[in-house]
Write a protein that holds these residues in place. Structure first.
Motif, PDB file in Angstrom:
ATOM      1  N   ALA A 170      27.215  55.335  41.526  1.00 28.73           N
ATOM      2  CA  ALA A 170      26.899  54.026  41.216  1.00 28.73           C
ATOM      3  C   ALA A 170      25.856  54.253  39.882  1.00 28.73           C
ATOM      4  O   ALA A 170      25.204  55.347  39.730  1.00 28.73           O
ATOM      5  N   TYR A 171      25.740  53.311  39.173  1.00 29.42           N
ATOM      6  CA  TYR A 171      24.981  53.056  38.020  1.00 29.42           C
ATOM      7  C   TYR A 171      23.526  52.256  38.667  1.00 29.42           C
ATOM      8  O   TYR A 171      23.851  51.153  39.090  1.00 29.42           O
ATOM      9  N   THR A 172      22.327  53.211  38.543  1.00 32.92           N
ATOM     10  CA  THR A 172      21.434  52.849  39.119  1.00 32.92           C
ATOM     11  C   THR A 172      20.066  52.695  38.303  1.00 32.92           C
ATOM     12  O   THR A 172      19.223  52.298  38.888  1.00 32.92           O
ATOM     13  N   GLU A 196      20.066  46.096  32.080  1.00 34.41           N
ATOM     14  CA  GLU A 196      19.836  44.866  31.451  1.00 34.41           C
ATOM     15  C   GLU A 196      20.452  44.881  29.944  1.00 34.41           C
ATOM     16  O   GLU A 196      20.940  43.916  29.536  1.00 34.41           O
ATOM     17  N   ASP A 197      20.511  45.998  29.418  1.00 33.24           N
ATOM     18  CA  ASP A 197      20.960  46.159  28.061  1.00 33.24           C
ATOM     19  C   ASP A 197      22.325  46.670  28.215  1.00 33.24           C
ATOM     20  O   ASP A 197      23.235  46.559  27.262  1.00 33.24           O
ATOM     21  N   GLU A 198      22.841  47.710  29.220  1.00 30.15           N
ATOM     22  CA  GLU A 198      24.100  48.132  29.211  1.00 30.15           C
ATOM     23  C   GLU A 198      24.893  47.685  30.357  1.00 30.15           C
ATOM     24  O   GLU A 198      25.314  48.313  31.362  1.00 30.15           O
ATOM     25  N   LYS A 199      25.048  46.281  30.156  1.00 33.89           N
ATOM     26  CA  LYS A 199      25.812  45.670  31.209  1.00 33.89           C
ATOM     27  C   LYS A 199      27.135  46.004  31.460  1.00 33.89           C
ATOM     28  O   LYS A 199      27.746  46.245  32.635  1.00 33.89           O
ATOM     29  N   GLU A 200      27.922  46.258  30.432  1.00 37.79           N
ATOM     30  CA  GLU A 200      29.217  46.533  30.332  1.00 37.79           C
ATOM     31  C   GLU A 200      29.391  48.146  31.318  1.00 37.79           C
ATOM     32  O   GLU A 200      30.459  47.993  31.968  1.00 37.79           O
ATOM     33  N   LYS A 201      28.664  48.908  30.739  1.00 33.12           N
ATOM     34  CA  LYS A 201      28.812  50.404  31.379  1.00 33.12           C
ATOM     35  C   LYS A 201      28.377  50.165  32.876  1.00 33.12           C
ATOM     36  O   LYS A 201      29.191  50.504  33.717  1.00 33.12           O
ATOM     37  N   VAL A 211      31.299  47.806  39.391  1.00 34.79           N
ATOM     38  CA  VAL A 211      32.417  46.831  39.839  1.00 34.79           C
ATOM     39  C   VAL A 211      33.900  47.326  39.668  1.00 34.79           C
ATOM     40  O   VAL A 211      34.416  47.674  40.835  1.00 34.79           O
ATOM     41  N   GLU A 212      34.157  47.899  38.636  1.00 37.72           N
ATOM     42  CA  GLU A 212      35.378  48.308  38.513  1.00 37.72           C
ATOM     43  C   GLU A 212      35.685  49.637  38.987  1.00 37.72           C
ATOM     44  O   GLU A 212      36.908  49.735  39.655  1.00 37.72           O
ATOM     45  N   GLY A 213      34.527  50.480  39.216  1.00 37.56           N
ATOM     46  CA  GLY A 213      34.892  51.845  39.696  1.00 37.56           C
ATOM     47  C   GLY A 213      35.068  51.694  41.189  1.00 37.56           C
ATOM     48  O   GLY A 213      35.900  52.261  42.012  1.00 37.56           O
ATOM     49  N   THR A 214      34.184  50.547  41.857  1.00 41.42           N
ATOM     50  CA  THR A 214      34.380  50.254  43.136  1.00 41.42           C
ATOM     51  C   THR A 214      35.803  49.765  43.595  1.00 41.42           C
ATOM     52  O   THR A 214      36.252  50.024  44.715  1.00 41.42           O
ATOM     53  N   ARG A 215      36.317  48.810  42.774  1.00 43.65           N
ATOM     54  CA  ARG A 215      37.851  48.413  43.086  1.00 43.65           C
ATOM     55  C   ARG A 215      38.590  49.428  43.040  1.00 43.65           C
ATOM     56  O   ARG A 215      39.542  49.463  43.912  1.00 43.65           O
ATOM     57  N   LYS A 229      25.952  45.113  42.193  1.00 41.08           N
ATOM     58  CA  LYS A 229      26.261  45.741  43.373  1.00 41.08           C
ATOM     59  C   LYS A 229      26.973  44.559  44.366  1.00 41.08           C
ATOM     60  O   LYS A 229      27.536  44.994  45.350  1.00 41.08           O
ATOM     61  N   GLU A 230      26.275  43.647  44.265  1.00 39.43           N
ATOM     62  CA  GLU A 230      26.595  42.113  44.861  1.00 39.43           C
ATOM     63  C   GLU A 230      28.537  42.198  44.845  1.00 39.43           C
ATOM     64  O   GLU A 230      29.033  42.010  45.811  1.00 39.43           O
ATOM     65  N   ARG A 231      28.748  42.364  43.429  1.00 39.25           N
ATOM     66  CA  ARG A 231      30.099  42.250  43.137  1.00 39.25           C
ATOM     67  C   ARG A 231      30.894  43.269  44.012  1.00 39.25           C
ATOM     68  O   ARG A 231      32.097  42.923  44.357  1.00 39.25           O
ATOM     69  N   GLY A 232      30.286  44.596  43.809  1.00 41.26           N
ATOM     70  CA  GLY A 232      31.129  45.632  44.423  1.00 41.26           C
ATOM     71  C   GLY A 232      30.946  45.278  46.088  1.00 41.26           C
ATOM     72  O   GLY A 232      32.329  45.634  46.669  1.00 41.26           O
ATOM     73  N   GLU A 233      30.267  44.534  46.706  1.00 41.31           N
ATOM     74  CA  GLU A 233      30.288  44.660  48.050  1.00 41.31           C
ATOM     75  C   GLU A 233      31.415  43.551  48.148  1.00 41.31           C
ATOM     76  O   GLU A 233      32.387  43.767  49.095  1.00 41.31           O
ATOM     77  N   GLN A 234      31.457  42.524  47.688  1.00 44.26           N
ATOM     78  CA  GLN A 234      32.620  41.459  47.660  1.00 44.26           C
ATOM     79  C   GLN A 234      34.186  41.874  47.558  1.00 44.26           C
ATOM     80  O   GLN A 234      34.934  41.591  48.301  1.00 44.26           O
TER      81      GLN A 234
END
Length: 264
Positions: free
Chosen positions: A44-46, A52-57, A63-67, A113-118
């Motif tokens: 994870a990115y933690t 807050e600055d590196e939103k894309e990363k 999210v995409e990694g979890t998918r 992380k919420e998106r990852g859960e979903q």
């Protein structure tokens, strides 16, 4: 890996050099080639403030990694464990957060992380989502190591006293995860050490246990400004652990004792 080895469960430990979870092709090739029964997704990115600055990363990893991992698991019908966080909640009130409470993250890391859960819920029936909090262990940086390091050069420090949660020892969390993967009791769980404290209480306990004399000043979250907002109430309810017969983790002070022994 240590716990799986103790249990005699054959396992492959993966690091970032093996494949990049944000690369779908690499992820699928690696997982399909090894064809595991279970994938425990700890990557994870933690960096909460940096997110807050590196939103894309942050999004690419969480999210995409979890998918990518979930889709690979679906192809081979593997169970998946997704390690999540108390930060999916807004931290309102003083009651422990229920497992089925509607999530409402207040920072970007929590949102990712919420998106990852979903995604895990949407793609896989055979999943365990384990939310944890305030994690510390032998590897990496953590609050305990930071406190001990600060005490080497300072006589006085400020620590937030109005954020409440459960410090959680990786060794204890690993026991729970390894218990879960041997079952089909799928769902969302809260895996944290027993009891609650504030960061201030946690700091006092650390210094007391190692015999360090340092002045610790309690400060409010509003006085201790950070880039990302933090939930004030990270108490997590554990009804699903009890309902499904999983053993709760030991009390947080007991865990801290064992961790400090391990560090020494």
């Amino acid at each position: 890996m240590k716990r799986l080895n103790e249990l005699g469960i054959e396992a492959i430990g993966v690091c970032r050099n093996d494949f990049d979870i944000t690369n779908k092709k690499q992820t699928q090739e690696y997982i399909l080639k090894n064809n595991p029964d279970i994938v425990v997704h700890c990557a994870a990115y933690t960096a909460v403030d940096k997110a807050e600055d590196e939103k894309e990363k942050c999004y690419a990893i969480n999210v995409e990694g979890t998918r990518n991992i979930a889709e690979a698991c679906k192809k081979i019908d593997a169970k998946m464990v997704y390690i999540s966080t108390d930060y999916v909640f807004d931290g309102q009130g003083i009651e422990p957060q229920l497992e089925n409470k509607i999530t409402n993250p207040i920072n970007y890391y929590g949102f990712s992380k919420e998106r990852g859960e979903q995604i895990v819920r949407d793609i896989l029936r055979k999943h365990f989502i384990v939310r944890t909090s305030w994690v510390y262990g032998k590897n990496g940086t953590n609050f305990v190591k930071t406190m001990l390091r600060l005490a080497e050069t300072k006589d006085e420090i400020n620590v937030v006293n109005d954020q409440v949660g459960a410090p959680t020892y990786t060794k204890d969390l690993a026991v729970l995860v390894c218990d879960m993967i041997q079952t089909t009791k799928y769902g969302t769980y809260h895996g944290v050490n027993e009891g609650y404290c504030s960061w201030y209480d946690f700091a006092l306990a650390i210094f007391k246990k190692v015999g360090i004399d340092i002045k610790v000043n309690p400060v409010s979250t509003s006085e201790y400004v950070t880039k990302a907002k933090r939930p004030l109430n990270s108490r997590l309810y554990k009804a699903n652990l009890d309902k499904n017969g999983f053993k709760r983790l030991p009390e947080w002070r007991d865990a801290l004792d064992r961790y400090l022994e391990e560090l020494q």
